[in-house]
Scaffold this motif. Structure first.
Motif, mmCIF file in Angstrom:
data_model
loop_
_atom_site.group_PDB
_atom_site.id
_atom_site.type_symbol
_atom_site.label_atom_id
_atom_site.label_comp_id
_atom_site.label_asym_id
_atom_site.label_seq_id
_atom_site.Cartn_x
_atom_site.Cartn_y
_atom_site.Cartn_z
ATOM 1 N N LEU A 245 -10.783 4.804 1.660
ATOM 2 C CA LEU A 245 -10.016 5.849 1.541
ATOM 3 C C LEU A 245 -9.626 6.479 2.900
ATOM 4 N N LEU A 246 -10.596 6.343 4.104
ATOM 5 C CA LEU A 246 -10.338 6.728 5.183
ATOM 6 C C LEU A 246 -9.349 5.986 6.001
ATOM 7 N N LEU A 247 -9.405 4.498 5.582
ATOM 8 C CA LEU A 247 -8.636 3.509 6.138
ATOM 9 C C LEU A 247 -7.248 3.518 5.806
ATOM 10 N N GLU A 248 -7.036 4.029 4.734
ATOM 11 C CA GLU A 248 -5.625 4.321 3.884
ATOM 12 C C GLU A 248 -5.092 5.659 4.463
ATOM 13 N N ALA A 249 -5.989 6.817 4.688
ATOM 14 C CA ALA A 249 -5.726 7.762 5.170
ATOM 15 C C ALA A 249 -5.131 7.635 6.672
ATOM 16 N N PHE A 250 -5.733 7.084 7.472
ATOM 17 C CA PHE A 250 -5.276 6.543 8.588
ATOM 18 C C PHE A 250 -4.207 5.347 8.880
ATOM 19 N N HIS A 251 -3.745 5.058 7.720
ATOM 20 C CA HIS A 251 -2.550 4.005 7.669
ATOM 21 C C HIS A 251 -3.029 2.732 8.207
ATOM 22 N N CYS A 252 -4.409 2.188 8.167
ATOM 23 C CA CYS A 252 -4.716 0.766 8.657
ATOM 24 C C CYS A 252 -5.539 -0.056 7.566
ATOM 25 N N ALA A 253 -5.129 0.280 6.464
ATOM 26 C CA ALA A 253 -6.003 -0.478 5.428
ATOM 27 C C ALA A 253 -5.089 -1.789 5.252
ATOM 28 N N GLU A 254 -3.854 -1.561 5.083
ATOM 29 C CA GLU A 254 -3.130 -2.834 4.743
ATOM 30 C C GLU A 254 -1.812 -2.818 5.822
ATOM 31 N N PRO A 255 -1.528 -3.960 6.223
ATOM 32 C CA PRO A 255 -2.232 -5.340 6.324
ATOM 33 C C PRO A 255 -3.535 -5.345 6.853
ATOM 34 N N SER A 256 -4.581 -6.221 6.374
ATOM 35 C CA SER A 256 -5.717 -6.089 6.761
ATOM 36 C C SER A 256 -6.086 -6.484 8.360
ATOM 37 N N SER A 257 -5.032 -7.053 8.856
ATOM 38 C CA SER A 257 -5.258 -6.878 10.358
ATOM 39 C C SER A 257 -5.127 -5.543 11.261
ATOM 40 N N ARG A 258 -4.684 -4.628 10.513
ATOM 41 C CA ARG A 258 -4.683 -3.261 11.155
ATOM 42 C C ARG A 258 -6.206 -2.648 11.133
ATOM 43 N N THR B 226 -6.155 10.160 14.593
ATOM 44 C CA THR B 226 -4.620 9.962 14.815
ATOM 45 C C THR B 226 -4.206 8.933 13.821
ATOM 46 N N ALA B 227 -3.028 8.926 13.113
ATOM 47 C CA ALA B 227 -2.697 7.742 12.146
ATOM 48 C C ALA B 227 -2.237 6.740 13.114
ATOM 49 N N TYR B 228 -2.033 5.467 12.401
ATOM 50 C CA TYR B 228 -1.921 4.320 13.164
ATOM 51 C C TYR B 228 -0.505 4.333 13.844
ATOM 52 N N GLU B 229 0.713 4.623 12.973
ATOM 53 C CA GLU B 229 2.100 4.639 13.790
ATOM 54 C C GLU B 229 2.178 5.528 15.025
ATOM 55 N N VAL B 230 1.347 6.724 14.709
ATOM 56 C CA VAL B 230 1.633 7.655 15.892
ATOM 57 C C VAL B 230 0.858 7.134 17.125
ATOM 58 N N TYR B 231 -0.432 6.677 16.884
ATOM 59 C CA TYR B 231 -1.347 6.089 17.936
ATOM 60 C C TYR B 231 -0.407 5.092 18.944
ATOM 61 N N TYR B 232 0.190 4.218 18.110
ATOM 62 C CA TYR B 232 0.635 3.481 18.680
ATOM 63 C C TYR B 232 2.464 3.339 18.863
ATOM 64 N N MET C 237 0.847 -1.068 0.058
ATOM 65 C CA MET C 237 0.009 0.061 0.168
ATOM 66 C C MET C 237 0.870 1.259 0.067
ATOM 67 N N GLY C 238 0.428 2.295 -0.854
ATOM 68 C CA GLY C 238 1.254 3.664 -0.690
ATOM 69 C C GLY C 238 0.939 4.178 0.315
ATOM 70 N N GLN C 239 1.908 4.903 1.180
ATOM 71 C CA GLN C 239 1.839 5.157 2.368
ATOM 72 C C GLN C 239 1.275 6.784 2.413
ATOM 73 N N GLY C 240 1.315 7.364 1.163
ATOM 74 C CA GLY C 240 0.862 8.913 1.151
ATOM 75 C C GLY C 240 1.662 9.760 1.637
ATOM 76 N N PRO C 241 1.301 11.055 1.720
ATOM 77 C CA PRO C 241 2.077 12.018 2.529
ATOM 78 C C PRO C 241 2.269 11.685 4.017
ATOM 79 N N ARG C 242 3.317 11.829 4.638
ATOM 80 C CA ARG C 242 3.877 11.652 5.858
ATOM 81 C C ARG C 242 4.247 12.929 6.712
ATOM 82 N N SER C 243 3.888 13.777 6.123
ATOM 83 C CA SER C 243 4.374 15.249 6.768
ATOM 84 C C SER C 243 3.852 15.345 8.151
ATOM 85 N N PHE C 244 2.622 15.026 8.222
ATOM 86 C CA PHE C 244 2.152 15.053 9.492
ATOM 87 C C PHE C 244 2.854 14.449 10.840
ATOM 88 N N HIS C 245 3.393 13.307 10.186
ATOM 89 C CA HIS C 245 3.959 12.516 11.172
ATOM 90 C C HIS C 245 5.217 13.301 11.865
#
Length: 638
Positions: free
Chosen positions: A427-440, A452-458, A1-9
């Motif tokens: 699109l929301l799942l992708e924006a919050f980085h929890c679309a792939e892998p599906s376990s996310r 909050t995006a997945y990497e930031v939350y955890y 999956m493409g991660q997209g812009p990560r500037s907010f991280h």
């Protein structure tokens, strides 16, 4: 999956929760045309020119108000007290209205007033109307007098009281007959109409105009009533544009005729009402009232606003209207125009002015607000489709820019129209980085709730371009739920009303008991559970699967302000077997519940004492309640 812009991280820890619109735009405080001086050329009365209210008189009115509040609601003694107090109010009306404390007391006293005493007080103030309407204290007295009309217009009891008092007036006969309430309101409207620009442009006088528009239209706006009570923050003042529920009441035909006259006054000087900050508020209220009561006049005003703005600065790139979407004053007016436009006119507006500019508007700190109102107004698939295609690719960027309200408005449009729901969720799942892998995807509820995006939350550190890691269930269960935001809660509520909310329900089901308890106890998060209980898309079995996690948390729920409300809602829809389980768990800590300010209400609602001491009687009572509920549901379904 493409991660997209990560500037907010790199910039921070979460998606910004939404920017606040600035209040001090340069040039916004300039005096509007027609406001500088009364038409006769004289200066306005100085503040020390009004009659003085003595300390003794102020003490009397304060004691009188206190006595009225404590007295029985009916009875001859109370009527006599009201009559005497309002006689004194009439005698010192101007001094009382223009005194800060006296004004507050007078506003409350008018709430007790029958018809005729109110008319007398009104008539007393009429000779000083301009002074009182533009006085920082007197304006609220006039507003309070106007807001008594829903209570007094057409009331049979007041008609009888009016007949009795007319006989008394005939006996006294010293002041002549008092004008009727209808005549007084129409007289006030005539005076306002004669100097419309002055009153609309005055900081205090504009409040009288806005309240008068509501009274003439027989509609009280929730936002305006709350603003009169001074109880709203700037953020909350925007919310009623979406959800405020006006209150309608019957008015004479003459009121609607005068409302038409006032709407014509807006058309004569439309440029002033578009560009001046204070005057613009009056036009915004007029649009809401006319939309409900005189839609053809509302359409005329909308056309005048759009026509004026579209004709400015024709040499600019793109539509001239886009410039005004970025302006503090005109953008607020355009928000209201967008909410009252007819669907065909809204579609034309999009095609002529907005199409191709939505992502730019979504990124702008001011223009994103009218864009949200535009999305709120979308009701047809024909309009939603091109809007969605243009805006949806930028969801993550819009979130990172701190404008989540745009995303929530787009999701709300998908819910309302019933289109593009699966795609916007993906699109929301992708924006919050929890679309792939599906376990996310099991973590989407905490992410959406906290924005909050997945990497930031955890707290994960991932290199740019690295393959996303699988979701760690143990890590997720050990983490306490983050702070639920209002917009995050709204996002989840919309998603739970989608036709297929399975992903959201599975994520809710993956929460631990303490995490779901935190959600239920949150002021914003508790409404997510309301959506679980009320959404027609959530099946009974799915609902039970989510709610069973709360087993063992019922006492903590009952002893919480917001959790107790959630527990009451769960109880209302629970079958007899589920009610037994809830009551049994609560009964183990009965004394703790009784001592708690929220828990004792839950204990009473559950009939916990009866459950503990007379179980059979309790079961019969609950069985009868369940039977009545089933009968009612069958009637409603038929």
């Amino acid at each position: 999956m493409g991660q997209g812009p990560r500037s907010f991280h790199k910039a921070g820890r979460r998606f910004p929760s939404g920017g606040k619109r600035g209040r001090g735009a340069k040039g916004s405080e300039r005096p509007p045309p027609g406001r500088r001086r009364p038409p006769d050329g004289s200066s306005e009365p100085a503040l020390d020119a009004h009659p003085h209210l003595s300390t003794e008189a102020l003490g009397y009115f304060r004691q009188a108000l206190s006595a009225l509040k404590e007295s029985p609601e009916t009875g001859e003694e109370r009527e006599l007290m009201v009559h005497n107090v309002l006689k004194e109010v009439e005698a010192q009306a101007l001094a009382l209205a223009t005194n800060r404390t006296g004004s507050e007391i007078m506003q409350e006293l008018l709430g007790f007033s029958p018809l005729k005493p109110l008319c007398r007080v009104w008539a007393t103030l009429r000779s000083n109307f301009r002074f009182v309407a533009c006085h920082r204290c007197g304006v609220h007295v006039l507003q309070s007098a106007l807001l008594q009309l829903p209570r007094l217009l057409g009331s049979p009891a007041e008609k009888e009281e009016e007949d009795v008092e007319e006989e008394e007036d005939g006996e006294d006969g010293k002041d002549g007959p008092v004008e009727t309430l209808e005549e007084l309101v129409l007289g006030l409207a005539s005076e306002v109409c004669d100097d419309f620009l002055f009153y609309c442009g005055d900081t205090h006088g504009s409040f009288v105009v806005r309240t008068l528009l509501q009274v003439l239209g027989g509609t009280l706006l929730e936002s305006e009533r709350a603003r009169h009570q001074g109880s709203q923050s700037p953020e909350v003042q925007r919310a009623p544009a979406r959800e405020g529920r006006p209150t309608d009441f019957e008015v004479p035909e003459t009121f609607l005729n005068r409302l038409q006259d006032l709407s014509s006054c807006f058309l004569k000087d439309i440029a002033v009402f578009i560009t001046d900050k204070i005057s613009s508020f009056c036009l915004q209220v007029a649009l809401q009232i006319l939309h409900r009561k005189l839609p053809q006049f509302c359409a005329q005003l909308c056309s005048a606003v759009i026509g004026y703005l579209s004709s400015r600065n024709p040499s600019a790139d793109g539509s001239p209207l886009l410039l005004f979407l970025r302006d503090q004053t005109s953008s607020r007016l355009l928000e209201q125009v967008l909410l009252v436009l007819e669907p065909l006119r809204l579609k034309s507006l999009f095609e002529d002015h907005f199409q191709g500019q939505l992502q730019t508007l979504a990124a702008h700190p001011i223009a994103n607000f009218p864009l949200q109102r535009f999305l709120d107004a979308v009701t047809t698939p024909e309009l939603l489709s091109p809007v969605f295609e243009e805006l949806s690719p930028a969801l993550e960027a819009v979130l990172a820019q701190g404008h989540p309200g745009v995303v929530i408005a787009l999701v709300g449009a998908c819910r309302r129209v019933g289109a593009h729901q699966a795609r916007v969720l993906q699109l929301l799942l992708e924006a919050f980085h929890c679309a792939e892998p599906s376990s996310r995807q099991a973590a989407c509820v905490p992410l959406f709730a906290t924005l909050t995006a997945y990497e930031v939350y955890y707290g994960l550190v991932e290199e740019e371009g690295a393959v996303p890691t699988e979701h760690q269930v143990e890590m997720a269960m050990a983490k306490a739920l983050g702070e639920v935001t209002v917009l995050g809660s709204l996002l989840l509520q919309h998603l739970l009303h989608f036709s297929s909310p399975g992903i959201i329900l599975r994520s809710l089901g993956a929460l631990t008991g303490p995490q779901l308890l935190t959600l239920a106890q949150s002021p914003a998060g508790s409404h997510v559970l309301d959506a679980v209980l009320t959404s027609p898309s959530v099946m009974r079995k799915q609902r039970r699967r989510v709610l069973k996690t709360l087993k063992g948390q019922y006492v903590a729920l009952a002893c919480s302000r917001h959790g107790s409300r959630v527990l009451d809602a769960i109880w209302s829809g629970a079958a007899l077997g589920a009610r037994k389980e809830i009551a049994a768990e609560l009964g183990e800590r009965n004394q703790e519940l009784i001592r708690d300010p929220f828990g004792h209400h839950v204990a009473r609602n559950v009939a916990l004492t009866t459950f503990l001491k007379r179980r059979e009687a309790w079961e019969q009572q609950q069985g009868a309640v369940a039977k009545r509920r089933r009968a009612l549901n069958s009637i409603l379904e038929d």
